[in-house]
Design a protein around this motif. Structure first.
Motif, short mmCIF file in Angstrom:
data_model
loop_
_atom_site.label_atom_id
_atom_site.label_comp_id
_atom_site.label_asym_id
_atom_site.label_seq_id
_atom_site.Cartn_x
_atom_site.Cartn_y
_atom_site.Cartn_z
N PRO A 5 -13.15 15.24 8.37
CA PRO A 5 -12.94 14.30 9.47
C PRO A 5 -14.26 13.99 10.18
N ALA A 6 -14.25 12.91 10.92
CA ALA A 6 -15.42 12.57 11.73
C ALA A 6 -14.93 12.31 13.14
N PRO A 7 -15.29 13.11 14.13
CA PRO A 7 -16.17 14.27 13.99
C PRO A 7 -15.48 15.42 13.25
N CYS A 8 -16.31 16.26 12.70
CA CYS A 8 -15.83 17.38 11.89
C CYS A 8 -16.03 18.69 12.64
N PRO A 9 -14.98 19.46 12.81
CA PRO A 9 -15.17 20.77 13.43
C PRO A 9 -16.13 21.62 12.59
N ALA A 10 -16.96 22.38 13.26
CA ALA A 10 -17.99 23.16 12.57
C ALA A 10 -17.42 24.09 11.50
N HIS A 11 -16.25 24.66 11.74
CA HIS A 11 -15.71 25.61 10.77
C HIS A 11 -15.30 24.94 9.45
N LEU A 12 -15.18 23.61 9.43
CA LEU A 12 -14.83 22.91 8.20
C LEU A 12 -16.05 22.49 7.37
N ILE A 13 -17.24 22.65 7.91
CA ILE A 13 -18.45 22.31 7.16
C ILE A 13 -18.53 23.25 5.96
N GLN A 30 -19.60 11.87 -2.78
CA GLN A 30 -19.84 10.62 -3.51
C GLN A 30 -18.53 9.91 -3.82
N GLU A 31 -17.55 10.65 -4.32
CA GLU A 31 -16.27 10.05 -4.68
C GLU A 31 -15.55 9.47 -3.46
N GLN A 32 -15.80 10.05 -2.30
CA GLN A 32 -15.15 9.60 -1.07
C GLN A 32 -16.01 8.58 -0.30
N ASP A 33 -17.19 8.24 -0.86
CA ASP A 33 -18.13 7.34 -0.20
C ASP A 33 -18.36 7.80 1.24
N ALA A 34 -18.61 9.10 1.37
CA ALA A 34 -18.76 9.72 2.70
C ALA A 34 -20.14 10.37 2.80
N ALA A 35 -20.60 10.52 4.03
CA ALA A 35 -21.83 11.26 4.27
C ALA A 35 -21.65 12.69 3.78
N PHE A 36 -22.62 13.18 3.04
CA PHE A 36 -22.59 14.57 2.58
C PHE A 36 -23.12 15.45 3.69
N VAL A 37 -22.48 16.58 3.89
CA VAL A 37 -22.99 17.59 4.81
C VAL A 37 -22.52 18.95 4.33
N ALA A 38 -23.45 19.89 4.34
CA ALA A 38 -23.13 21.25 3.93
C ALA A 38 -24.19 22.19 4.48
N ILE A 39 -23.89 23.47 4.40
CA ILE A 39 -24.88 24.49 4.72
C ILE A 39 -25.06 25.35 3.49
N MET A 52 -27.13 10.65 3.41
CA MET A 52 -26.37 9.41 3.33
C MET A 52 -26.38 8.80 1.94
N ILE A 53 -27.04 9.41 0.99
CA ILE A 53 -27.11 8.88 -0.37
C ILE A 53 -25.70 8.75 -0.95
N THR A 54 -24.81 9.62 -0.55
CA THR A 54 -23.45 9.61 -1.07
C THR A 54 -22.58 8.52 -0.45
N ALA A 55 -23.09 7.85 0.56
CA ALA A 55 -22.31 6.81 1.27
C ALA A 55 -23.12 5.52 1.37
N PRO A 56 -23.41 4.90 0.23
CA PRO A 56 -24.29 3.72 0.27
C PRO A 56 -23.73 2.53 1.04
N GLN A 57 -22.43 2.47 1.22
CA GLN A 57 -21.82 1.35 1.95
C GLN A 57 -21.81 1.57 3.46
N HIS A 58 -22.18 2.77 3.88
CA HIS A 58 -22.13 3.12 5.30
C HIS A 58 -23.49 2.81 5.94
N ALA A 59 -23.50 1.91 6.89
CA ALA A 59 -24.74 1.56 7.60
C ALA A 59 -24.91 2.46 8.82
N VAL A 60 -26.11 2.96 8.99
CA VAL A 60 -26.43 3.79 10.14
C VAL A 60 -27.45 3.03 10.99
N ALA A 61 -27.16 2.90 12.25
CA ALA A 61 -28.02 2.15 13.16
C ALA A 61 -29.38 2.84 13.32
#
Length: 129
Positions: A5-13, A30-39, A52-61
């Protein structure tokens, strides 16, 4: 696996320690066209890896990128991450977070920022001594 989810609770990272786990988490983003985040655990320290490479359609200001870069600089100056951490613009790497919980908090805050919500990032910043 459900999208984060966005925002994502820290425990779900996700903890993407290990190449197979990392590749699976990355492929899912990539399959979800979503920003990748992990630790990732690197011995006693943690690395935070959003990109953001995994979400090429997502524009970031540009203002979001500016805020993320400023946050990375603040974290470096506070000694929370190494000076060779990367502040984007397409991918980010925060090296040597001291604790898993702090790494998750930073990852969740960066993910929220990449989706336009800067409040979690502001809350995650260290306070001045």
């Amino acid at each position: 696996m459900q999208p984060l989810p966005a925002p994502c609770p820290a425990h779900l990272i996700p903890d993407a320690t290990g190449m197979a786990v990392f590749k699976a988490a990355y492929r899912q983003a990539q399959e979800q066209d979503a920003a990748f985040v992990a630790i990732e655990s690197l011995g006693e320290h943690w690395t935070v890896k959003p990109d953001m490479i995994t979400a090429p359609q997502h524009a970031v200001a540009d203002s979001v990128y500016d805020a993320v870069r400023a946050a990375v600089i603040q974290l470096i100056r506070a000694g929370e991450i190494r000076s060779d951490s990367s502040a984007g613009p397409v991918y980010f790497v925060l090296h040597d977070a001291a604790e898993e919980g702090r790494a998750r908090e930073l990852a969740a805050a960066l993910r929220a920022a990449l989706y336009g919500n800067l409040a979690p990032l502001a809350r995650a910043m260290p306070t001045a001594p």
